[in-house]
Design a protein around this motif. Structure first.
Motif: not given
Ligand SMILES: Nc1ncnc2c1ncn2[C@@H]1O[C@H](COP(=O)(O)OP(=O)(O)O)[C@@H](O)[C@H]1O
Ligand SMILES: [Mg+2]
Lengths: 134, 128
Positions: A51-52, A56, A80, A83, A98-99, A103
């Motif tokens: 995620n970072t 990030g 990080d 945003p 959001t990617g 999730g």
């Molecule tokens: N370090 C981060 N900076 C910004 N947005 C983040 C960060 N970590 C997670 N997110 C947001 O949280 C959502 C959920 O994260 P996660 O549960 O790890 O699912 P995924 O990685 O499959 O999208 C991400 O899609 C993103 O929008």
């Protein structure tokens, strides 16, 4: 709480995510985590490091060995300057992404840790801190 | 570029994941395997993850995608050798790998594939 070991690692590439998994694993071996405890912590670290990197835009992880009332744990802090997250509760929901992910990273990392803190706001970056006790 | 080897064993393909895969390597394996299935006309895929000490949501998704892609190509996939700690962690992560067949080791995985193949042949010859 006392900290007996501390190490900062960069998160700039998917290779760095692999290095983080290896460093967390060896720290967990050093303090003799159970194999299940170790696997849970390394998996949580892998999710948060990704995620970072992906959301990030890169950052770093602080790895600390912590001691409190006779118990030993590992504390990992991912930071990080990306945003940030507008709705943290939503981001923690299983299945929310959001990617292109599943999730499950944030919610999963919380379930796999004993302590979980997240600090994030739009424009302010994101910090996630987890602790797992032996 | 670094790649995970895909071995041919008769009518099956055997993939033994030996390294801690970074994300691109996992992605590449997914693509390589789809190509190899078509090239070889393989009837089954054995994905041996006994050396994997971690399966996170990215690698878990790759495993699910491999099985789904193979299924579309009419090929069965069996994931073999998942470590107990990995299985426990995957479930807590929220991934139960629906639609993915598993077996304890390569031998049992092969047996499973063979049984499935015989079943298919039987049904083709004696449709209901
Ligand atoms: N370090 C981060 N900076 C910004 N947005 C983040 C960060 N970590 C997670 N997110 C947001 O949280 C959502 C959920 O994260 P996660 O549960 O790890 O699912 P995924 O990685 O499959 O999208 C991400 O899609 C993103 O929008
Ligand atoms: Mg994630």
């Amino acid at each position: 709480m006392t900290i007996s070991r501390s190490e900062s690692l960069p998160i700039r590439s998917s290779g760095d995510v692999v290095v983080i998994r290896q460093r967390v694993r060896s720290a967990a071996e050093d303090v003799r985590f159970s194999i299940v405890g170790l696997t849970k912590l390394v998996t949580a670290a892998s999710e948060l490091a990704r995620n970072t990197l992906v959301y990030g835009g890169g950052g770093n992880m602080l790895l600390e060995e912590v001691h409190e009332s006779g118990r030993t744990g590992l504390r990992l802090t991912f930071a990080d300057n990306g945003p940030g997250i507008a709705d943290i509760a939503l981001a923690l929901k299983d299945g929310y992404t959001t990617g292109q992910g599943l999730g499950l990273g944030l919610g999963g990392a919380r379930r796999l840790s004993d302590e979980f803190h997240i600090d994030s706001a739009p424009g302010k970056g994101t910090t996630v801190c987890i602790t797992r006790w032996k | 570029m670094e790649r995970i080897p895909i071995l041919r064993m008769g009518s099956y393909l055997l993939v033994t994941v030996q390294v801690d895969m970074h994300d691109q390597l996992a992605q590449q394996l997914q693509e390589d395997l789809a190509v190899k299935i078509v090239q070889t006309g393989a009837r089954g895929v054995l994905l041996d993850i006994s050396a994997l000490e971690l399966v996170d949501s990215f690698i878990g998704r790759m495993i699910g995608n491999i099985a789904a892609t193979a299924r579309v190509l009419d090929v069965a996939t069996v994931v073999v050798g998942m470590r107990p700690a990995v299985a426990i962690t995957l479930v807590e992560l929220g991934m139960s790998l629906p639609g993915v067949q598993t077996a304890l080791n390569v031998e049992l995985g092969m047996e499973l594939l063979r049984d499935r193949l015989e079943e298919t042949v039987f049904n083709d010859h004696f449709p209901e």
